[in-house]
Write a protein that holds these residues in place. Structure first.
Motif, PDB file in Angstrom:
ATOM      1  N   MET A   1       0.928  -1.083   0.380  1.00 25.11           N
ATOM      2  CA  MET A   1       0.337  -0.146   0.151  1.00 25.11           C
ATOM      3  C   MET A   1       0.857   1.276  -0.060  1.00 25.11           C
ATOM      4  O   MET A   1       0.509   2.200  -1.164  1.00 25.11           O
ATOM      5  N   GLN A   2       1.527   1.033   0.747  1.00 24.83           N
ATOM      6  CA  GLN A   2       3.135   2.725   1.019  1.00 24.83           C
ATOM      7  C   GLN A   2       3.576   2.099  -0.378  1.00 24.83           C
ATOM      8  O   GLN A   2       3.301   3.820  -1.286  1.00 24.83           O
ATOM      9  N   ASN A   3       3.878   1.449  -1.618  1.00 26.92           N
ATOM     10  CA  ASN A   3       4.177   1.272  -1.927  1.00 26.92           C
ATOM     11  C   ASN A   3       3.578   2.199  -3.131  1.00 26.92           C
ATOM     12  O   ASN A   3       3.803   3.511  -4.792  1.00 26.92           O
ATOM     13  N   ILE A   4       1.714   2.059  -3.212  1.00 26.59           N
ATOM     14  CA  ILE A   4       0.892   2.619  -4.442  1.00 26.59           C
ATOM     15  C   ILE A   4       1.182   4.500  -3.648  1.00 26.59           C
ATOM     16  O   ILE A   4       0.691   5.198  -4.931  1.00 26.59           O
ATOM     17  N   MET A   5       1.645   4.549  -2.581  1.00 20.76           N
ATOM     18  CA  MET A   5       1.069   6.220  -2.464  1.00 20.76           C
ATOM     19  C   MET A   5       2.347   6.388  -2.860  1.00 20.76           C
ATOM     20  O   MET A   5       2.240   7.892  -3.232  1.00 20.76           O
ATOM     21  N   PHE A   6       2.953   6.039  -3.107  1.00 19.60           N
ATOM     22  CA  PHE A   6       4.408   6.372  -3.437  1.00 19.60           C
ATOM     23  C   PHE A   6       4.538   7.087  -5.104  1.00 19.60           C
ATOM     24  O   PHE A   6       5.158   7.962  -5.524  1.00 19.60           O
ATOM     25  N   PHE A   7       3.791   5.927  -5.490  1.00 22.46           N
ATOM     26  CA  PHE A   7       3.597   5.519  -7.007  1.00 22.46           C
ATOM     27  C   PHE A   7       2.839   7.482  -6.949  1.00 22.46           C
ATOM     28  O   PHE A   7       3.100   8.163  -8.457  1.00 22.46           O
ATOM     29  N   ILE A   8       1.391   7.361  -6.935  1.00 25.93           N
ATOM     30  CA  ILE A   8       0.622   7.828  -6.849  1.00 25.93           C
ATOM     31  C   ILE A   8       1.574   9.644  -6.842  1.00 25.93           C
ATOM     32  O   ILE A   8       1.631  10.487  -7.754  1.00 25.93           O
ATOM     33  N   ARG A   9       2.355   9.516  -5.814  1.00 28.42           N
ATOM     34  CA  ARG A   9       2.840  11.004  -5.421  1.00 28.42           C
ATOM     35  C   ARG A   9       3.798  11.510  -6.449  1.00 28.42           C
ATOM     36  O   ARG A   9       3.865  12.214  -6.931  1.00 28.42           O
ATOM     37  N   ASP A  10       4.943  10.391  -7.099  1.00 27.30           N
ATOM     38  CA  ASP A  10       6.184  10.397  -7.806  1.00 27.30           C
ATOM     39  C   ASP A  10       4.830  10.886  -9.075  1.00 27.30           C
ATOM     40  O   ASP A  10       5.867  11.551 -10.506  1.00 27.30           O
ATOM     41  N   ASN A  11       3.988  10.323  -9.457  1.00 30.77           N
ATOM     42  CA  ASN A  11       2.943  10.625 -11.200  1.00 30.77           C
ATOM     43  C   ASN A  11       2.056  10.593 -11.358  1.00 30.77           C
ATOM     44  O   ASN A  11       0.777   9.789 -11.053  1.00 30.77           O
ATOM     45  N   LEU A  12       1.559  12.216 -10.533  1.00 34.58           N
ATOM     46  CA  LEU A  12       0.236  11.995 -10.170  1.00 34.58           C
ATOM     47  C   LEU A  12      -0.430  11.945 -11.340  1.00 34.58           C
ATOM     48  O   LEU A  12      -1.339  12.088 -11.341  1.00 34.58           O
ATOM     49  N   ILE A  13       0.247  12.873 -12.182  1.00 32.56           N
ATOM     50  CA  ILE A  13      -0.304  13.455 -13.383  1.00 32.56           C
ATOM     51  C   ILE A  13      -0.790  11.793 -14.220  1.00 32.56           C
ATOM     52  O   ILE A  13      -1.955  11.216 -14.706  1.00 32.56           O
ATOM     53  N   LEU A  14       0.062  10.734 -14.284  1.00 34.67           N
ATOM     54  CA  LEU A  14       0.304   9.745 -14.795  1.00 34.67           C
ATOM     55  C   LEU A  14      -1.450   8.579 -14.401  1.00 34.67           C
ATOM     56  O   LEU A  14      -2.138   8.457 -14.899  1.00 34.67           O
ATOM     57  N   SER A  15      -1.656   8.747 -12.982  1.00 39.00           N
ATOM     58  CA  SER A  15      -2.450   8.399 -11.579  1.00 39.00           C
ATOM     59  C   SER A  15      -3.549   8.883 -12.086  1.00 39.00           C
ATOM     60  O   SER A  15      -4.725   8.496 -12.326  1.00 39.00           O
ATOM     61  N   VAL A  16      -3.506  10.068 -12.337  1.00 38.95           N
ATOM     62  CA  VAL A  16      -5.214  10.941 -12.276  1.00 38.95           C
ATOM     63  C   VAL A  16      -5.618  10.243 -13.835  1.00 38.95           C
ATOM     64  O   VAL A  16      -6.496  10.347 -13.956  1.00 38.95           O
ATOM     65  N   ILE A  17      -4.623  10.330 -14.809  1.00 38.70           N
ATOM     66  CA  ILE A  17      -5.563  10.294 -16.074  1.00 38.70           C
ATOM     67  C   ILE A  17      -5.341   8.380 -16.115  1.00 38.70           C
ATOM     68  O   ILE A  17      -6.515   8.353 -16.097  1.00 38.70           O
ATOM     69  N   TRP A  18      -5.110   7.670 -15.343  1.00 41.23           N
ATOM     70  CA  TRP A  18      -5.730   6.479 -14.750  1.00 41.23           C
ATOM     71  C   TRP A  18      -6.669   6.279 -14.242  1.00 41.23           C
ATOM     72  O   TRP A  18      -7.994   5.243 -14.981  1.00 41.23           O
ATOM     73  N   PHE A  19      -6.705   6.869 -13.848  1.00 39.35           N
ATOM     74  CA  PHE A  19      -8.049   7.442 -12.900  1.00 39.35           C
ATOM     75  C   PHE A  19      -9.131   7.555 -14.347  1.00 39.35           C
ATOM     76  O   PHE A  19     -10.670   6.916 -13.277  1.00 39.35           O
ATOM     77  N   PHE A  20      -9.491   8.396 -14.291  1.00 39.48           N
ATOM     78  CA  PHE A  20     -10.217   8.965 -15.143  1.00 39.48           C
ATOM     79  C   PHE A  20     -10.955   8.330 -16.202  1.00 39.48           C
ATOM     80  O   PHE A  20     -11.763   7.465 -16.513  1.00 39.48           O
ATOM     81  N   LEU A  21      -9.694   7.299 -16.750  1.00 39.28           N
ATOM     82  CA  LEU A  21      -9.812   5.905 -17.546  1.00 39.28           C
ATOM     83  C   LEU A  21     -10.812   5.522 -17.079  1.00 39.28           C
ATOM     84  O   LEU A  21     -11.825   4.568 -17.431  1.00 39.28           O
ATOM     85  N   LEU A  22     -10.530   5.072 -15.784  1.00 39.59           N
ATOM     86  CA  LEU A  22     -11.021   3.430 -15.036  1.00 39.59           C
ATOM     87  C   LEU A  22     -12.689   4.154 -14.725  1.00 39.59           C
ATOM     88  O   LEU A  22     -13.608   3.624 -14.824  1.00 39.59           O
ATOM     89  N   ILE A  23     -12.926   5.302 -14.321  1.00 36.05           N
ATOM     90  CA  ILE A  23     -14.654   5.791 -14.470  1.00 36.05           C
ATOM     91  C   ILE A  23     -14.543   6.036 -15.815  1.00 36.05           C
ATOM     92  O   ILE A  23     -16.049   5.442 -15.951  1.00 36.05           O
TER      93      ILE A  23
END
Length: 144
Positions: A1-23
């Motif tokens: 879980m901690q690795n996911i949070m680090f990934f999201i923090r370091d790759n915010l734009i990519l994470s937002v894009i993936w989130f919108f695609l999932l939605i």
């Protein structure tokens, strides 16, 4: 879980894009499940016509319908269907309905109106009349 949070923090734009695609994928899947019609290709339409005596309703403008239309199809404008005038045709509800519709943005409203009048097996031809034209299927053409 901690690795996911680090990934999201370091790759915010990519994470937002993936989130919108999932939605988007989830919402389209739900919309597809709840829709009151099925999109079919011309092979499936031809099978429905031959095997189940499907009724074809062409909603294009009358001028285009008169130029060429699928043999034995019925013309009814989209506005008439949306206004509830479908009952005037006195169609049997046991046969599937195949719609040829040129204004796909109104497809949901049109099929909802048909469903309200008791039609449960509603199909929309994927590419409209163009798929019949291209495949050289049975079209009635206006004589000049």
């Amino acid at each position: 879980m901690q690795n996911i949070m680090f990934f999201i923090r370091d790759n915010l734009i990519l994470s937002v894009i993936w989130f919108f695609l999932l939605i988007l994928i989830v919402s389209l899947t739900i919309q597809n499940i709840l829709s009151k019609f099925t999109i079919i290709n011309y092979h499936q339409a031809k099978n429905l016509i031959e095997k189940e005596n499907a009724i074809i309703i062409d909603t294009r403008v009358i001028e285009l319908f008169n130029k060429s239309h699928v043999a034995n199809s019925i013309h009814m404008s989209l506005q008439n269907i949306l206004s509830g005038h479908i009952k005037e045709l006195k169609l049997s509800k046991i046969y599937p309905i195949i719609l040829i519709i040129s204004e796909l943005h109104q497809c949901n409203e049109c099929t909802k109106q048909l469903h309200t009048h008791g039609f449960n097996r509603i199909y929309v031809i994927e590419d409209g009349i163009q798929s019949w034209d291209v495949k050289d299927l049975n079209l009635s053409v206006e004589e000049k």
